[in-house]
Design a protein around this motif. Structure first.
Motif, PDB file in Angstrom:
ATOM      1  N   ARG A 197       0.864  -1.186   0.000  1.00 55.90           N
ATOM      2  CA  ARG A 197       0.000   0.000   0.000  1.00 55.90           C
ATOM      3  C   ARG A 197       0.902   1.237   0.000  1.00 55.90           C
ATOM      4  O   ARG A 197       1.870   1.319   0.766  1.00 55.90           O
ATOM      5  CB  ARG A 197      -0.921   0.012   1.228  1.00 55.90           C
ATOM      6  CG  ARG A 197      -1.763  -1.239   1.357  1.00 55.90           C
ATOM      7  CD  ARG A 197      -2.918  -1.061   2.303  1.00 55.90           C
ATOM      8  NE  ARG A 197      -2.522  -0.568   3.605  1.00 55.90           N
ATOM      9  CZ  ARG A 197      -3.369  -0.254   4.585  1.00 55.90           C
ATOM     10  NH1 ARG A 197      -4.678  -0.362   4.376  1.00 55.90           N
ATOM     11  NH2 ARG A 197      -2.948   0.156   5.756  1.00 55.90           N
ATOM     12  N   PHE A 198       0.556   2.190  -0.833  1.00 51.77           N
ATOM     13  CA  PHE A 198       1.357   3.405  -0.984  1.00 51.77           C
ATOM     14  C   PHE A 198       0.563   4.596  -0.461  1.00 51.77           C
ATOM     15  O   PHE A 198      -0.602   4.798  -0.815  1.00 51.77           O
ATOM     16  CB  PHE A 198       1.762   3.575  -2.442  1.00 51.77           C
ATOM     17  CG  PHE A 198       2.589   2.418  -2.933  1.00 51.77           C
ATOM     18  CD1 PHE A 198       3.914   2.295  -2.561  1.00 51.77           C
ATOM     19  CD2 PHE A 198       2.014   1.423  -3.709  1.00 51.77           C
ATOM     20  CE1 PHE A 198       4.659   1.207  -2.974  1.00 51.77           C
ATOM     21  CE2 PHE A 198       2.758   0.336  -4.136  1.00 51.77           C
ATOM     22  CZ  PHE A 198       4.093   0.218  -3.757  1.00 51.77           C
ATOM     23  N   ILE A 199       1.202   5.369   0.394  1.00 50.10           N
ATOM     24  CA  ILE A 199       0.535   6.421   1.152  1.00 50.10           C
ATOM     25  C   ILE A 199       1.064   7.784   0.726  1.00 50.10           C
ATOM     26  O   ILE A 199       2.284   8.013   0.696  1.00 50.10           O
ATOM     27  CB  ILE A 199       0.770   6.218   2.666  1.00 50.10           C
ATOM     28  CG1 ILE A 199       0.324   4.812   3.094  1.00 50.10           C
ATOM     29  CG2 ILE A 199       0.046   7.288   3.474  1.00 50.10           C
ATOM     30  CD1 ILE A 199       0.706   4.459   4.517  1.00 50.10           C
ATOM     31  N   GLU A 200       0.152   8.676   0.383  1.00 52.89           N
ATOM     32  CA  GLU A 200       0.563  10.049   0.102  1.00 52.89           C
ATOM     33  C   GLU A 200       1.097  10.699   1.379  1.00 52.89           C
ATOM     34  O   GLU A 200       0.484  10.585   2.444  1.00 52.89           O
ATOM     35  CB  GLU A 200      -0.625  10.863  -0.412  1.00 52.89           C
ATOM     36  CG  GLU A 200      -1.069  10.494  -1.817  1.00 52.89           C
ATOM     37  CD  GLU A 200      -2.246  11.323  -2.281  1.00 52.89           C
ATOM     38  OE1 GLU A 200      -2.514  11.326  -3.487  1.00 52.89           O
ATOM     39  OE2 GLU A 200      -2.908  11.960  -1.429  1.00 52.89           O
ATOM     40  N   LEU A 201       2.224  11.357   1.247  1.00 52.21           N
ATOM     41  CA  LEU A 201       2.814  12.060   2.380  1.00 52.21           C
ATOM     42  C   LEU A 201       1.837  13.096   2.907  1.00 52.21           C
ATOM     43  O   LEU A 201       1.317  13.933   2.164  1.00 52.21           O
ATOM     44  CB  LEU A 201       4.115  12.735   1.948  1.00 52.21           C
ATOM     45  CG  LEU A 201       4.852  13.547   3.003  1.00 52.21           C
ATOM     46  CD1 LEU A 201       5.446  12.621   4.078  1.00 52.21           C
ATOM     47  CD2 LEU A 201       5.967  14.374   2.362  1.00 52.21           C
ATOM     48  N   MET A 202       1.580  13.044   4.218  1.00 54.26           N
ATOM     49  CA  MET A 202       0.657  14.000   4.834  1.00 54.26           C
ATOM     50  C   MET A 202       1.440  15.194   5.368  1.00 54.26           C
ATOM     51  O   MET A 202       2.674  15.137   5.491  1.00 54.26           O
ATOM     52  CB  MET A 202      -0.129  13.296   5.938  1.00 54.26           C
ATOM     53  CG  MET A 202      -0.989  12.175   5.393  1.00 54.26           C
ATOM     54  SD  MET A 202      -1.867  11.244   6.656  1.00 54.26           S
ATOM     55  CE  MET A 202      -3.144  12.413   7.083  1.00 54.26           C
ATOM     56  N   PRO A 203       0.763  16.290   5.710  1.00 57.64           N
ATOM     57  CA  PRO A 203       1.472  17.524   6.082  1.00 57.64           C
ATOM     58  C   PRO A 203       1.997  17.500   7.511  1.00 57.64           C
ATOM     59  O   PRO A 203       1.771  18.417   8.287  1.00 57.64           O
ATOM     60  CB  PRO A 203       0.392  18.595   5.907  1.00 57.64           C
ATOM     61  CG  PRO A 203      -0.877  17.887   6.196  1.00 57.64           C
ATOM     62  CD  PRO A 203      -0.692  16.505   5.635  1.00 57.64           C
ATOM     63  N   PHE A 204       2.714  16.415   7.851  1.00 55.76           N
ATOM     64  CA  PHE A 204       3.304  16.299   9.180  1.00 55.76           C
ATOM     65  C   PHE A 204       4.825  16.285   9.099  1.00 55.76           C
ATOM     66  O   PHE A 204       5.499  16.589  10.069  1.00 55.76           O
ATOM     67  CB  PHE A 204       2.859  14.991   9.856  1.00 55.76           C
ATOM     68  CG  PHE A 204       1.384  14.889  10.064  1.00 55.76           C
ATOM     69  CD1 PHE A 204       0.778  15.493  11.150  1.00 55.76           C
ATOM     70  CD2 PHE A 204       0.593  14.193   9.181  1.00 55.76           C
ATOM     71  CE1 PHE A 204      -0.585  15.407  11.343  1.00 55.76           C
ATOM     72  CE2 PHE A 204      -0.771  14.085   9.375  1.00 55.76           C
ATOM     73  CZ  PHE A 204      -1.363  14.698  10.455  1.00 55.76           C
ATOM     74  N   GLY A 205       5.360  15.849   7.975  1.00 50.86           N
ATOM     75  CA  GLY A 205       6.796  15.628   7.911  1.00 50.86           C
ATOM     76  C   GLY A 205       7.443  16.318   6.730  1.00 50.86           C
ATOM     77  O   GLY A 205       6.836  17.126   6.027  1.00 50.86           O
ATOM     78  N   GLN A 206       8.696  15.952   6.497  1.00 50.33           N
ATOM     79  CA  GLN A 206       9.494  16.607   5.479  1.00 50.33           C
ATOM     80  C   GLN A 206       9.305  15.917   4.137  1.00 50.33           C
ATOM     81  O   GLN A 206       9.139  14.719   4.055  1.00 50.33           O
ATOM     82  CB  GLN A 206      10.974  16.552   5.878  1.00 50.33           C
ATOM     83  CG  GLN A 206      11.269  17.127   7.257  1.00 50.33           C
ATOM     84  CD  GLN A 206      12.685  16.824   7.704  1.00 50.33           C
ATOM     85  OE1 GLN A 206      13.521  16.382   6.941  1.00 50.33           O
ATOM     86  NE2 GLN A 206      12.945  17.050   8.990  1.00 50.33           N
ATOM     87  N   GLY A 207       9.357  16.707   3.048  1.00 53.29           N
ATOM     88  CA  GLY A 207       9.321  16.131   1.726  1.00 53.29           C
ATOM     89  C   GLY A 207       8.104  16.559   0.927  1.00 53.29           C
ATOM     90  O   GLY A 207       7.220  17.270   1.416  1.00 53.29           O
ATOM     91  N   THR A 208       8.063  16.086  -0.328  1.00 51.94           N
ATOM     92  CA  THR A 208       6.994  16.427  -1.257  1.00 51.94           C
ATOM     93  C   THR A 208       6.198  15.175  -1.589  1.00 51.94           C
ATOM     94  O   THR A 208       6.779  14.158  -1.979  1.00 51.94           O
ATOM     95  CB  THR A 208       7.588  17.013  -2.558  1.00 51.94           C
ATOM     96  OG1 THR A 208       8.370  18.164  -2.235  1.00 51.94           O
ATOM     97  CG2 THR A 208       6.479  17.404  -3.523  1.00 51.94           C
ATOM     98  N   PRO A 209       4.879  15.212  -1.454  1.00 51.95           N
ATOM     99  CA  PRO A 209       4.076  14.015  -1.754  1.00 51.95           C
ATOM    100  C   PRO A 209       4.008  13.734  -3.242  1.00 51.95           C
ATOM    101  O   PRO A 209       4.230  14.618  -4.079  1.00 51.95           O
ATOM    102  CB  PRO A 209       2.703  14.373  -1.184  1.00 51.95           C
ATOM    103  CG  PRO A 209       2.655  15.862  -1.204  1.00 51.95           C
ATOM    104  CD  PRO A 209       4.057  16.334  -0.956  1.00 51.95           C
ATOM    105  N   VAL A 210       3.676  12.485  -3.554  1.00 52.55           N
ATOM    106  CA  VAL A 210       3.443  12.073  -4.939  1.00 52.55           C
ATOM    107  C   VAL A 210       1.987  11.638  -5.034  1.00 52.55           C
ATOM    108  O   VAL A 210       1.575  10.711  -4.340  1.00 52.55           O
ATOM    109  CB  VAL A 210       4.368  10.912  -5.351  1.00 52.55           C
ATOM    110  CG1 VAL A 210       4.116  10.530  -6.811  1.00 52.55           C
ATOM    111  CG2 VAL A 210       5.833  11.299  -5.146  1.00 52.55           C
ATOM    112  N   PRO A 211       1.165  12.288  -5.879  1.00 52.23           N
ATOM    113  CA  PRO A 211      -0.255  11.942  -5.965  1.00 52.23           C
ATOM    114  C   PRO A 211      -0.466  10.489  -6.384  1.00 52.23           C
ATOM    115  O   PRO A 211       0.287   9.938  -7.191  1.00 52.23           O
ATOM    116  CB  PRO A 211      -0.796  12.914  -7.010  1.00 52.23           C
ATOM    117  CG  PRO A 211       0.187  14.044  -7.050  1.00 52.23           C
ATOM    118  CD  PRO A 211       1.517  13.428  -6.747  1.00 52.23           C
ATOM    119  N   THR A 212      -1.518   9.889  -5.865  1.00 59.04           N
ATOM    120  CA  THR A 212      -1.834   8.497  -6.187  1.00 59.04           C
ATOM    121  C   THR A 212      -1.982   8.289  -7.690  1.00 59.04           C
ATOM    122  O   THR A 212      -1.488   7.292  -8.237  1.00 59.04           O
ATOM    123  CB  THR A 212      -3.123   8.086  -5.470  1.00 59.04           C
ATOM    124  OG1 THR A 212      -2.845   7.938  -4.077  1.00 59.04           O
ATOM    125  CG2 THR A 212      -3.670   6.780  -6.010  1.00 59.04           C
TER     126      THR A 212
END
Length: 339
Positions: A197-212
């Motif tokens: 399962r791949f999880i979009e990065l939430m606005p808690f940590g460092q980095g840039t999310p990748v959309p599903t």
């Protein structure tokens, strides 16, 4: 046995547990520690010192029994890293034995699983969600900052051999860090009978999310045919709905995506969270809380605990609103919330 078993049908323990939107709560995410042997950039900042006065095994059992009397049927033990608790097997046995609890799951980084996989299953744990963001030792060190990569891989293999009814492999995808590894992680998981399962990065940590949607396109471009399953498809291994994950079918098995930013999953929310110090948090991105630990240690009855729980759920918002500026949500670290 707590007082919950002797309450009359008209007590606050008897009716189903509903939130302010009328959604029925059947799933408790229960943090049993906010400490971890890793320091992942998207979850646990180096400055996180942890809470004090964590709930003991008896308090965890009592809180869960009250939730069970109101219709909670599924419990997930989270952290921090729950397997670093010395009494993890006792906690698991107590909760698995409670009337009404049908599924007991644990989310873990797998670093302690080589020794604990079989004992946990024997203690009543039926499902494991294991975190693995990369197959590269170098990238693992970049993400986790500390921890034993080889121990994680041994733990995952031990879990795959232990006979759990459901195994999932969770990867938080961060652009230019581990996003290129998504096809390899699918192959790794399916080879072990595990659902990735791949999880979009939430606005808690460092980095840039990748959309599903981008990940789906990448997997298809890499030669993996994906076909979406209906959103209401039940998890065949657990006979419960899939929750926030949306699943796609591939030749080697299922592939899941959790998309809190691009495909808001809040509409069907059925869960409530309790932090490791006993604070009930009705929503991952909201403020409504209830200090259940203070009530327990102050001599509250099970009925009084139930009233406090219902009051907090009465303030549960319709959705998390992470992407709306100025929404007033208190964004804590994932360690502080309990995952």
């Amino acid at each position: 046995m707590t007082a919950a078993t002797s309450q009359p049908p008209t007590s606050p323990l008897a009716p189903p547990l509903l939130d302010a939107q009328g959604r029925r709560m059947t799933y408790l995410r229960l943090s049993i520690t906010d400490r971890c042997n890793f320091r992942c950039t998207y979850c646990s900042p180096a400055s996180w010192g942890g809470k004090k006065d964590l709930l003991d095994a008896a308090e965890l059992e009592r809180i869960t029994s009250v939730f069970a009397s109101m219709g909670i049927r599924r419990v997930r033990l989270t952290g921090g890293e729950p397997l670093i608790r010395p009494d993890i097997l006792e906690v698991s046995r107590r909760i698995a034995a409670l009337p009404g609890i049908q599924h007991l799951a644990i989310t873990s980084n797998a670093s302690h699983l080589a020794a604990l996989a079989v004992p946990l299953r024997e203690a009543g744990v039926t499902q494991l969600n294991l975190s693995l963001d990369t197959l590269s030792p170098e990238t693992f060190r970049r993400i986790s900052k500390q921890g034993d990569f080889a121990a994680v891989l041994r733990g995952i293999d031990a879990a795959a051999a232990a006979g759990f009814s459901s195994l999932k492999l969770n990867a938080v995808v961060v652009r230019d860090v581990n996003d290129a590894e998504v096809p390899a992680l699918v192959e790794y998981a399916h080879a072990r009978g595990i659902t990735p399962r791949f999880i979009e990065l939430m606005p808690f940590g460092q980095g840039t999310p990748v959309p599903t949607a981008e990940l789906v396109s990448r997997l298809r471009a890499a030669g993996l045919p994906l076909e979406p399953e209906p959103e209401d498809t039940a998890d065949a291994a657990t006979s419960v709905t899939s929750g926030p994950a949306r699943y796609w079918r591939a030749p080697g098995g299922r592939v899941g995506f959790i998309s809190p930013l691009t495909q808001n999953f809040c509409g069907g929310c059925n869960r409530v969270r309790v932090a490791s110090n006993g604070d009930l948090r009705s929503c991952l991105g909201g403020r409504a809380q209830a200090p259940l630990h203070q009530l327990i240690r102050g001599g509250a009855t099970d009925t009084e605990l139930a009233v406090a729980i219902r009051r907090a759920l009465g303030d549960k918002p319709e959705g998390h609103r992470f992407t709306e500026p100025g929404n007033g949500a208190t964004l804590l670290t994932m360690m502080g919330i309990g995952g």
